[in-house]
Design a protein around this motif. Structure first.
Motif, PDB file in Angstrom:
ATOM      1  N   GLU A 137       0.820  -1.211   0.000  1.00  0.00           N
ATOM      2  CA  GLU A 137       0.000   0.000   0.000  1.00  0.00           C
ATOM      3  C   GLU A 137       0.850   1.256   0.000  1.00  0.00           C
ATOM      4  O   GLU A 137       0.398   2.318  -0.438  1.00  0.00           O
ATOM      5  N   ARG A 138       2.084   1.164   0.484  1.00  0.00           N
ATOM      6  CA  ARG A 138       2.970   2.333   0.563  1.00  0.00           C
ATOM      7  C   ARG A 138       4.206   2.223  -0.328  1.00  0.00           C
ATOM      8  O   ARG A 138       4.892   3.214  -0.538  1.00  0.00           O
ATOM      9  N   TRP A 139       4.461   1.055  -0.845  1.00  0.00           N
ATOM     10  CA  TRP A 139       5.701   0.837  -1.589  1.00  0.00           C
ATOM     11  C   TRP A 139       5.376   0.229  -2.936  1.00  0.00           C
ATOM     12  O   TRP A 139       4.718  -0.820  -3.019  1.00  0.00           O
ATOM     13  N   LEU A 160       8.390   4.924  -2.579  1.00  0.00           N
ATOM     14  CA  LEU A 160       7.966   4.659  -1.212  1.00  0.00           C
ATOM     15  C   LEU A 160       7.230   5.866  -0.656  1.00  0.00           C
ATOM     16  O   LEU A 160       7.773   6.975  -0.635  1.00  0.00           O
ATOM     17  N   LEU A 161       5.992   5.660  -0.222  1.00  0.00           N
ATOM     18  CA  LEU A 161       5.232   6.698   0.463  1.00  0.00           C
ATOM     19  C   LEU A 161       5.577   6.593   1.948  1.00  0.00           C
ATOM     20  O   LEU A 161       4.908   5.894   2.714  1.00  0.00           O
ATOM     21  N   ALA A 162       6.653   7.280   2.343  1.00  0.00           N
ATOM     22  CA  ALA A 162       7.143   7.169   3.714  1.00  0.00           C
ATOM     23  C   ALA A 162       6.134   7.710   4.714  1.00  0.00           C
ATOM     24  O   ALA A 162       5.878   7.107   5.756  1.00  0.00           O
ATOM     25  N   THR A 163       5.561   8.878   4.411  1.00  0.00           N
ATOM     26  CA  THR A 163       4.506   9.491   5.213  1.00  0.00           C
ATOM     27  C   THR A 163       3.478  10.065   4.248  1.00  0.00           C
ATOM     28  O   THR A 163       3.732  10.133   3.033  1.00  0.00           O
ATOM     29  N   PRO A 164       2.333  10.500   4.724  1.00  0.00           N
ATOM     30  CA  PRO A 164       1.376  11.137   3.796  1.00  0.00           C
ATOM     31  C   PRO A 164       1.942  12.351   3.083  1.00  0.00           C
ATOM     32  O   PRO A 164       1.421  12.756   2.041  1.00  0.00           O
ATOM     33  N   THR A 202       7.365  11.422  -0.221  1.00  0.00           N
ATOM     34  CA  THR A 202       7.505  10.350  -1.202  1.00  0.00           C
ATOM     35  C   THR A 202       8.964  10.253  -1.606  1.00  0.00           C
ATOM     36  O   THR A 202       9.581  11.257  -1.981  1.00  0.00           O
TER      37      THR A 202
END
Length: 469
Positions: free
Chosen positions: A89-91, A143-147, A150
């Motif tokens: 979902e984030r990567w 990678l979506l590290a935080t909202p 990126t």
């Protein structure tokens, strides 16, 4: 090569990346000018692996074609790397592969494989398929590290070239600003003549204001170049671009934008019929303008840069400029005027969208004022205007025309307009046209698949774009 075929007024200064099939990530940075272009802002744009993944998953396109003058026809396909569901979902990690069909067929023909027996032919094909020069690979990780953060990394390898490309990009969203930090080696640049340049290493940081409904915007941009640039291709040029020589450059720009509607349709849209593109559903005639100032400073190989800039900038009397032992600073004005007209709501099946756009960029106020002063002086003394003065006043002009063909399909033509100063008649001429066919993805509101071709660069590419006007 294409500057994304965008209609936005500020794309001339802020939105700088150019689409190109020369690299697998599908983009190149323009060679910076004396004061502009500025920054790394790129707007809402999917990475190249995500675009190809979308084509494969939702548009039933198993291979995405592209074409360049040196590689010929190539096919691209993406393989999504499997990741556990919470991480996926984030990567987003992919392996993008490019197979060079033209080189493969040419290699077989030149080596006489087609005249051999079936067994030998099969062995020859397998041998050629194993050659690195027929492939190019790109490993990408997003990678979506935080909202708000990126992190993007890509590694590109091509058997034809010794140097692999590595790029690391960080995007951070502040409440009213966007921060982009990028490092690449080598980084690909393209100049105004369409020549490609590799820089061994380039690092940049850009802070841009994104306040909604604000007419005032500003950018702070820092760029660092290491190593001597080299040109891609066989065509030779007069010299290396001055702004790609090693050194550190910082720029700060503030601009004011104003939009004036001359006419906007008040006729209601068709009921229960969704436009093919919600951003292209408002007929209008409008004029827009940008006026700004930019302050820049360079640290490093300033003397070499100054010698190169003196060759191309004959008029700089009105610019603020100061040079130290290893430091140079300058200030200048820039402006843009855009005329835009649209007919049709892009709802009906046939000919319900006609768009026309003219953009005139004045990247240097000092150059324009110096040229205008020279022309006024020549006029007062009953002398003919010189080509240098006319070129200094003439803006960078571009034309765009778009016409719906049928349903979601439309034809688009973009080109620049240059002034032929070889004779006293000053004939304008159309240069570097780009032809495109756009397919609007109606279910997504404002998205389109674009297939474009540049005759001058001999490049063809298919792209996917969201929420771009």
């Amino acid at each position: 090569m294409m500057k994304k075929l965008r209609w936005a007024i500020d794309s001339g200064f802020w939105d700088l990346d150019l689409s190109t099939p020369v690299t697998l990530d599908g983009r190149a940075r323009p060679v910076p000018g004396d004061a502009l272009p500025l920054g790394l802002s790129r707007g809402a744009k999917l990475s190249r692996p995500k675009q190809i993944d979308f084509f494969q998953r939702f548009m039933a396109v198993p291979f995405v074609p592209s074409f360049t003058s040196d590689r010929g026809l190539s096919l691209q396909r993406v393989l999504s790397l499997p990741l556990p569901s919470p991480i996926a979902e984030r990567w987003f990690a992919t392996l993008l592969g490019q197979f060079k069909i033209h080189k493969f067929l040419t290699s077989i023909k030149n080596n006489g494989t087609m005249q051999q027996s079936e067994t030998s032919k099969l062995q020859g094909i397998i041998t050629y398929l194993s050659e690195k020069s027929l492939y190019a690979l790109n490993l990408t990780s997003e990678l979506l590290a935080t909202p708000e953060d990126t992190l993007y990394f890509s590694f590109e390898a091509d058997g034809e070239y010794k140097n692999s490309r590595k790029k690391l990009v960080l995007h951070h969203k502040f409440p009213h600003h966007n921060l982009t930090v990028e490092a690449a080696g080598p980084e690909l640049f393209v100049d105004q003549d369409g020549n490609y340049w590799n820089v061994p290493f380039a690092a940049a940081a850009d802070l841009a204001s994104v306040v909604p409904d604000s007419d005032i915007s500003y950018h702070i941009f820092i760029n660092h170049v290491v190593g001597s640039p080299w040109q891609i291709g066989d065509e030779s040029t007069s010299g290396k671009p001055a702004t790609l020589l090693p050194g550190l450059c910082a720029k700060c720009a503030v601009s004011v934008k104003k939009n004036i509607d001359i006419w906007r349709s008040e006729v209601p849209k068709l009921k229960m019929v969704q436009p093919y593109d919600i951003f292209l559903s408002n007929p209008h005639i409008s004029v827009s303008g940008i006026l700004g100032t930019v302050v820049s400073g360079s640290l490093g190989n300033v003397s070499s840069r100054e010698k190169e800039e003196e060759k191309s900038h004959l008029f700089n009397a009105f610019g603020l400029h100061a040079q130290g032992l290893n430091l140079s600073t300058s200030a200048d004005l820039f402006a843009t005027v855009v005329f835009s007209a649209q007919y049709g709501n892009f709802q009906r099946l046939l000919l319900d969208l006609t768009r026309f756009n003219v953009r005139m960029d004045f990247p240097s106020g000092s150059k324009f004022l110096s040229g205008a002063t020279r022309m006024a002086y020549d006029l007062y003394n009953c002398q003919a205007w010189g080509p240098e003065a006319v070129n200094a006043v003439y803006p960078n002009t571009s034309l765009s025309f778009q016409q719906q063909i049928v349903g979601p399909f439309s034809l688009r033509v973009d080109s620049t307009v240059e002034l032929d100063v070889k004779n006293s008649k000053w004939h304008p001429k159309i240069t570097n046209p780009v032809f495109a066919v756009e397919y609007a993805l109606q279910v997504l509101g404002s998205a389109k698949a674009v297939a474009w071709y540049s005759p001058k660069q001999r490049e063809f590419m298919i792209e996917l774009r969201f929420f771009e006007t």
